[in-house]
Design a protein around this motif. Sequence first.
Motif, PDB file in Angstrom:
ATOM      1  N   VAL A 187     -28.141  26.861  -5.375  1.00 25.07           N
ATOM      2  CA  VAL A 187     -28.597  25.648  -4.687  1.00 25.07           C
ATOM      3  C   VAL A 187     -27.799  24.433  -5.148  1.00 25.07           C
ATOM      4  CG1 VAL A 187     -30.543  24.064  -4.457  1.00 25.07           C
ATOM      5  CG2 VAL A 187     -30.910  26.514  -4.205  1.00 25.07           C
ATOM      6  N   LYS A 188     -27.532  24.338  -6.438  1.00 29.42           N
ATOM      7  CA  LYS A 188     -26.799  23.181  -6.944  1.00 29.42           C
ATOM      8  C   LYS A 188     -25.334  23.219  -6.521  1.00 29.42           C
ATOM      9  CE  LYS A 188     -30.384  21.396  -8.454  1.00 29.42           C
ATOM     10  NZ  LYS A 188     -30.926  20.219  -7.698  1.00 29.42           N
ATOM     11  N   VAL A 189     -24.768  24.404  -6.387  1.00 31.08           N
ATOM     12  CA  VAL A 189     -23.400  24.494  -5.859  1.00 31.08           C
ATOM     13  C   VAL A 189     -23.360  24.000  -4.414  1.00 31.08           C
ATOM     14  CG1 VAL A 189     -21.573  26.100  -5.204  1.00 31.08           C
ATOM     15  CG2 VAL A 189     -22.672  26.316  -7.435  1.00 31.08           C
ATOM     16  N   ILE A 190     -24.362  24.392  -3.635  1.00 34.31           N
ATOM     17  CA  ILE A 190     -24.424  23.923  -2.247  1.00 34.31           C
ATOM     18  C   ILE A 190     -24.601  22.410  -2.200  1.00 34.31           C
ATOM     19  CG2 ILE A 190     -25.769  24.034  -0.116  1.00 34.31           C
ATOM     20  CD1 ILE A 190     -26.403  26.930  -0.768  1.00 34.31           C
ATOM     21  N   GLU A 191     -25.445  21.865  -3.073  1.00 35.33           N
ATOM     22  CA  GLU A 191     -25.631  20.418  -3.108  1.00 35.33           C
ATOM     23  C   GLU A 191     -24.336  19.709  -3.500  1.00 35.33           C
ATOM     24  OE1 GLU A 191     -28.874  19.245  -5.531  1.00 35.33           O
ATOM     25  OE2 GLU A 191     -30.400  20.139  -4.234  1.00 35.33           O
ATOM     26  N   GLY A 221     -26.897  12.496  -3.758  1.00 33.61           N
ATOM     27  CA  GLY A 221     -26.279  13.721  -4.256  1.00 33.61           C
ATOM     28  C   GLY A 221     -25.965  13.656  -5.736  1.00 33.61           C
ATOM     29  N   ILE A 222     -25.432  12.516  -6.185  1.00 30.26           N
ATOM     30  CA  ILE A 222     -25.118  12.370  -7.612  1.00 30.26           C
ATOM     31  C   ILE A 222     -26.389  12.400  -8.450  1.00 30.26           C
ATOM     32  CG2 ILE A 222     -24.177  10.783  -9.330  1.00 30.26           C
ATOM     33  CD1 ILE A 222     -22.160   9.862  -7.264  1.00 30.26           C
ATOM     34  N   THR A 223     -27.432  11.714  -7.972  1.00 34.67           N
ATOM     35  CA  THR A 223     -28.694  11.695  -8.715  1.00 34.67           C
ATOM     36  C   THR A 223     -29.301  13.086  -8.821  1.00 34.67           C
ATOM     37  OG1 THR A 223     -29.094   9.435  -7.938  1.00 34.67           O
ATOM     38  CG2 THR A 223     -30.975  10.644  -8.818  1.00 34.67           C
ATOM     39  N   ALA A 253     -30.589  17.597 -12.266  1.00 35.74           N
ATOM     40  CA  ALA A 253     -30.629  19.035 -12.542  1.00 35.74           C
ATOM     41  C   ALA A 253     -29.939  19.370 -13.854  1.00 35.74           C
ATOM     42  CB  ALA A 253     -29.974  19.798 -11.392  1.00 35.74           C
ATOM     43  N   ALA A 254     -28.841  18.670 -14.154  1.00 38.88           N
ATOM     44  CA  ALA A 254     -28.138  18.930 -15.413  1.00 38.88           C
ATOM     45  C   ALA A 254     -28.976  18.502 -16.614  1.00 38.88           C
ATOM     46  CB  ALA A 254     -26.794  18.205 -15.414  1.00 38.88           C
ATOM     47  N   ILE A 255     -29.705  17.394 -16.473  1.00 40.23           N
ATOM     48  CA  ILE A 255     -30.515  16.909 -17.596  1.00 40.23           C
ATOM     49  C   ILE A 255     -31.777  17.752 -17.767  1.00 40.23           C
ATOM     50  CG2 ILE A 255     -31.838  14.939 -18.450  1.00 40.23           C
ATOM     51  CD1 ILE A 255     -29.801  13.125 -17.056  1.00 40.23           C
ATOM     52  N   GLY A 256     -32.465  18.023 -16.664  1.00 41.83           N
ATOM     53  CA  GLY A 256     -33.718  18.775 -16.743  1.00 41.83           C
ATOM     54  C   GLY A 256     -33.600  20.159 -16.143  1.00 41.83           C
ATOM     55  N   TRP A 257     -32.599  20.922 -16.573  1.00 43.19           N
ATOM     56  CA  TRP A 257     -32.365  22.251 -16.008  1.00 43.19           C
ATOM     57  C   TRP A 257     -33.562  23.174 -16.221  1.00 43.19           C
ATOM     58  CZ3 TRP A 257     -28.853  24.380 -12.841  1.00 43.19           C
ATOM     59  CH2 TRP A 257     -28.810  25.775 -12.754  1.00 43.19           C
ATOM     60  N   GLY A 258     -34.135  23.145 -17.394  1.00 47.76           N
ATOM     61  CA  GLY A 258     -35.268  24.022 -17.670  1.00 47.76           C
ATOM     62  C   GLY A 258     -36.462  23.710 -16.783  1.00 47.76           C
ATOM     63  N   ARG A 286     -20.395  -0.175  11.257  1.00 49.34           N
ATOM     64  CA  ARG A 286     -20.487  -0.792   9.922  1.00 49.34           C
ATOM     65  C   ARG A 286     -21.721  -0.330   9.165  1.00 49.34           C
ATOM     66  NH1 ARG A 286     -21.934  -4.716  13.614  1.00 49.34           N
ATOM     67  NH2 ARG A 286     -23.949  -5.758  13.284  1.00 49.34           N
ATOM     68  N   PHE A 287     -22.780   0.069   9.873  1.00 49.99           N
ATOM     69  CA  PHE A 287     -23.979   0.555   9.196  1.00 49.99           C
ATOM     70  C   PHE A 287     -23.822   1.989   8.701  1.00 49.99           C
ATOM     71  CE2 PHE A 287     -26.740  -2.631  11.684  1.00 49.99           C
ATOM     72  CZ  PHE A 287     -26.560  -3.571  10.683  1.00 49.99           C
ATOM     73  N   HIS A 288     -22.698   2.633   9.016  1.00 50.30           N
ATOM     74  CA  HIS A 288     -22.439   3.942   8.424  1.00 50.30           C
ATOM     75  C   HIS A 288     -22.141   3.821   6.926  1.00 50.30           C
ATOM     76  CE1 HIS A 288     -21.545   5.845  12.527  1.00 50.30           C
ATOM     77  NE2 HIS A 288     -22.508   6.552  11.989  1.00 50.30           N
ATOM     78  N   TYR A 289     -21.674   2.660   6.487  1.00 47.31           N
ATOM     79  CA  TYR A 289     -21.400   2.483   5.057  1.00 47.31           C
ATOM     80  C   TYR A 289     -22.662   2.640   4.209  1.00 47.31           C
ATOM     81  CZ  TYR A 289     -16.597   0.943   5.915  1.00 47.31           C
ATOM     82  OH  TYR A 289     -15.274   0.891   6.274  1.00 47.31           O
ATOM     83  N   PRO A 290     -23.775   1.946   4.513  1.00 50.11           N
ATOM     84  CA  PRO A 290     -24.975   2.175   3.692  1.00 50.11           C
ATOM     85  C   PRO A 290     -25.524   3.585   3.812  1.00 50.11           C
ATOM     86  CG  PRO A 290     -25.463   0.713   5.541  1.00 50.11           C
ATOM     87  CD  PRO A 290     -23.978   0.838   5.471  1.00 50.11           C
ATOM     88  N   VAL A 291     -25.383   4.211   4.986  1.00 50.77           N
ATOM     89  CA  VAL A 291     -25.834   5.598   5.118  1.00 50.77           C
ATOM     90  C   VAL A 291     -25.026   6.500   4.194  1.00 50.77           C
ATOM     91  CG1 VAL A 291     -26.010   7.560   6.691  1.00 50.77           C
ATOM     92  CG2 VAL A 291     -26.674   5.287   7.474  1.00 50.77           C
ATOM     93  N   GLY A 292     -23.705   6.344   4.218  1.00 49.17           N
ATOM     94  CA  GLY A 292     -22.868   7.152   3.338  1.00 49.17           C
ATOM     95  C   GLY A 292     -23.115   6.862   1.872  1.00 49.17           C
ATOM     96  N   ALA A 293     -23.324   5.587   1.531  1.00 51.93           N
ATOM     97  CA  ALA A 293     -23.597   5.242   0.133  1.00 51.93           C
ATOM     98  C   ALA A 293     -24.898   5.879  -0.339  1.00 51.93           C
ATOM     99  CB  ALA A 293     -23.653   3.724  -0.026  1.00 51.93           C
ATOM    100  N   PHE A 294     -25.904   5.917   0.533  1.00 58.62           N
ATOM    101  CA  PHE A 294     -27.165   6.556   0.150  1.00 58.62           C
ATOM    102  C   PHE A 294     -26.977   8.054  -0.069  1.00 58.62           C
ATOM    103  CE2 PHE A 294     -30.874   9.028   1.466  1.00 58.62           C
ATOM    104  CZ  PHE A 294     -31.818   8.572   0.556  1.00 58.62           C
ATOM    105  N   LEU A 295     -26.233   8.711   0.821  1.00 62.58           N
ATOM    106  CA  LEU A 295     -26.014  10.146   0.670  1.00 62.58           C
ATOM    107  C   LEU A 295     -25.280  10.456  -0.633  1.00 62.58           C
ATOM    108  CD1 LEU A 295     -24.979  11.122   4.314  1.00 62.58           C
ATOM    109  CD2 LEU A 295     -27.200  11.457   3.219  1.00 62.58           C
ATOM    110  N   VAL A 296     -24.268   9.661  -0.945  1.00 64.68           N
ATOM    111  CA  VAL A 296     -23.516   9.889  -2.183  1.00 64.68           C
ATOM    112  C   VAL A 296     -24.401   9.642  -3.400  1.00 64.68           C
ATOM    113  CG1 VAL A 296     -21.572   9.073  -3.564  1.00 64.68           C
ATOM    114  CG2 VAL A 296     -21.301   9.395  -1.101  1.00 64.68           C
ATOM    115  N   ALA A 297     -25.156   8.547  -3.381  1.00 65.23           N
ATOM    116  CA  ALA A 297     -26.031   8.246  -4.518  1.00 65.23           C
ATOM    117  C   ALA A 297     -27.104   9.316  -4.689  1.00 65.23           C
ATOM    118  CB  ALA A 297     -26.673   6.873  -4.324  1.00 65.23           C
TER     119      ALA A 297
END
Length: 215
Positions: free
Chosen positions: A72-76, A38-40, A45-50, A25-36
């Motif tokens: 790097v962003k494609v890999i991420e 990655g999205i962040t 990167a899209a906002i501050g590309w320069g 059951r603790f895999h859920y917060p681990v996965g949620a952190f990884l997804v959050a």
Amino acid sequence: MPLPPSGEQALPSVPPGSSGQNWHRFHYPVGAFLVAYGITGLAGAAIGWGERRDEVAGYLGAGVATPLLAVVKVIEALLLLIAVAGLVRRRDVWFLPAITGWIAGFGIFCVLDVVKGKWAAFLEHGAYLLLFLVLLVLTYGLSVKARVGDRRQPAPAEAVPPPSSGPPGSTPAPRPGGLTRTQELALAAINRWQRGAPPPPPPPRPPDAPQGPTG
């Protein structure tokens, strides 16, 4: 057939993992952190590309900054998709390549920080590296804990192999439950980290039956 000594319990053998079998059951917060995370990272990167491009240029030069940052962003993005798939399908093993990918990325940045003498960036990247290393150990330990269960259950007498009576140096008997040494260490670390529930109180002792008069 010899039985295990009194007071010792053997774990049942661990079957090969299947879909959701190693999920804790603790895999859920681990996965949620990884997804959050990655999205962040992709959104930042899209906002501050320069700004990100200038940061990469400070390490490797302006000529390769843009294509390298794009790679790097494609890999991420791929790591993010793997983490999302692992969370949705409850496949804990899919978290491992995602976490390992971010560990490799921050490890490379730490090396570049040392070469360039950017110690503030080294502390930041080192903190993220340590965080993902902890997540890697935590994910692996939770998977082992989910496989063996929270409580040790006695195995049938037929499943307990007799103690080895061969000479010293012969092949040792398999570990209880089929766990490797690494899995045993991970399980012990998780058990120390996760506070177990207190044992249930003993049942009340029934009152002694009154004794009748003796003739």
